[in-house]
Write a protein that holds these residues in place. Structure first.
Motif, mmCIF file in Angstrom:
data_model
loop_
_atom_site.group_PDB
_atom_site.id
_atom_site.type_symbol
_atom_site.label_atom_id
_atom_site.label_comp_id
_atom_site.label_asym_id
_atom_site.label_seq_id
_atom_site.Cartn_x
_atom_site.Cartn_y
_atom_site.Cartn_z
ATOM 1 N N THR A 204 0.823 -1.213 0.000
ATOM 2 C CA THR A 204 0.000 0.000 0.000
ATOM 3 C C THR A 204 0.854 1.260 0.000
ATOM 4 O O THR A 204 0.339 2.350 0.234
ATOM 5 N N ALA A 205 2.132 1.124 -0.279
ATOM 6 C CA ALA A 205 3.032 2.263 -0.409
ATOM 7 C C ALA A 205 3.937 1.999 -1.611
ATOM 8 O O ALA A 205 4.210 0.839 -1.947
ATOM 9 N N PRO A 206 4.407 3.044 -2.290
ATOM 10 C CA PRO A 206 5.222 2.860 -3.505
ATOM 11 C C PRO A 206 6.637 2.408 -3.190
ATOM 12 O O PRO A 206 7.605 3.157 -3.336
ATOM 13 N N PHE A 211 4.877 5.472 -7.876
ATOM 14 C CA PHE A 211 3.522 5.978 -7.616
ATOM 15 C C PHE A 211 2.756 6.223 -8.906
ATOM 16 O O PHE A 211 1.520 6.226 -8.923
ATOM 17 N N TYR A 226 -5.095 7.539 -1.951
ATOM 18 C CA TYR A 226 -3.888 6.718 -1.800
ATOM 19 C C TYR A 226 -2.695 7.571 -1.385
ATOM 20 O O TYR A 226 -1.895 7.179 -0.525
ATOM 21 N N THR A 232 2.526 6.100 2.603
ATOM 22 C CA THR A 232 2.907 6.521 1.251
ATOM 23 C C THR A 232 3.699 7.814 1.289
ATOM 24 O O THR A 232 4.734 7.955 0.622
ATOM 25 N N GLU A 236 7.627 8.419 0.110
ATOM 26 C CA GLU A 236 7.975 9.385 -0.923
ATOM 27 C C GLU A 236 8.912 10.473 -0.400
ATOM 28 O O GLU A 236 9.742 11.004 -1.147
#
Length: 290
Positions: A204-206, A211, A226, A232, A236
């Motif tokens: 659930t995170a890049p 992304f 999101y 996330t 980032e």
């Protein structure tokens, strides 16, 4: 006949087992240090590698993800310096996972103390979050060494982003840990639910993908939701500080990242308030339920 003491004589007393919540932890700084020291010293007690496991585990995790996701599935295409991108995201998720998981189990793991003497119960989840941060430092050290080798030169903005990301993760994990840790005393299902949540944390995170993949696949409103995920945002911020400076200038980064970070800070503060509220409501039953 002896008359009872007037109510004013009881003004200096407080109800046993009650406190001022998480703020009271600061009055027990010495005990907090003892709990953190005990947790860090006993983590690898009796193992041959000792603290070396703090380096081996994230390194093994990185190799698995890099080989499977990067080489086999080809997700490294279009992501310059994919190893740095991957590892800088992995260590953020590792910090969140360990802090959240440990805080959830902290009351159960310290039930002997909880049942016998009064201490601010928040001491235990706070100590476990600090312990997770200590175990996060070797992973961060590995990343910094690699970055310095490739010529990374930190700026004040980048360092500020990293500090903010760490604070977001620790606060988020502590708030959730207070909430689920309190529920876990009476309902052990909470611990199983946390394990399921952590299974999705990496995805659930890049971390394993950019992304932009999510942006291109989801409707705009769902993508914006999101991007408001504190995990996330923290990932980032790490990418912006560590990975982006090592890439070409045409690599895309999220728009309005600092605005998203501010919103994420508000979200985790709200999570902390809710977690503390639930914890305070249920802590009176801890000794009984344990």
């Amino acid at each position: 006949m002896i008359n009872p003491a007037p109510p004013d004589d009881l003004a200096g007393f407080s109800v046993p087992g009650s406190g001022r919540g998480i703020l009271e932890v600061f009055r027990y700084r010495y005990l907090l240090r003892l709990l953190v020291r005990k947790g860090t010293q006993t983590r690898y007690h009796g193992s041959a590698l000792g603290w070396g496991w703090s380096y081996v585990k994230p390194a093994a995790q990185f190799v698995i993800f890099y080989v499977v996701m990067g080489l086999f599935l080809g997700l490294h295409h279009g992501i310059e310096n994919f190893p740095i991108y991957l590892f800088s995201g992995i260590i953020v998720v590792n910090l969140f996972s360990e802090a959240f998981s440990n805080a959830t189990k902290s009351i159960i793991n310290n039930k002997a103390l909880v049942k016998k003497i009064y201490l601010p119960r928040e001491l235990f989840p706070v100590a476990d979050v600090f312990i997770a941060f200590v175990h996060f430092l070797p992973q961060l050290a590995i990343l910094l060494v690699v970055l310095l080798v490739v010529g990374w030169v930190p700026t004040l903005v980048q360092i500020s982003g990293v500090v903010l990301a760490i604070l977001i993760i620790l606060t988020f994990a502590l708030g959730l840990g207070l909430f689920f840790g309190a529920l876990n005393v009476s309902f052990r299902d909470a611990q199983n639910l946390v394990e399921i949540i952590l299974l999705f944390a990496t995805w659930t995170a890049p971390v394993l993908y950019p992304f932009t993949v999510v942006r291109d696949a989801l409707p705009t409103w769902l993508f914006e939701l999101y991007m408001l995920n504190p995990l996330t945002v923290a990932v980032e911020l790490f990418h912006s500080a560590f990975w982006f400076p090592t890439t070409a200038e045409n690599m895309e980064r999220p728009a309005h990242l600092w605005l998203l970070a501010g919103i994420a800070a508000i979200v985790v503060a709200a999570v902390m308030v809710v977690g503390q509220f639930v914890f305070r409501k249920l802590e009176g039953r801890f000794a009984q339920d344990l």
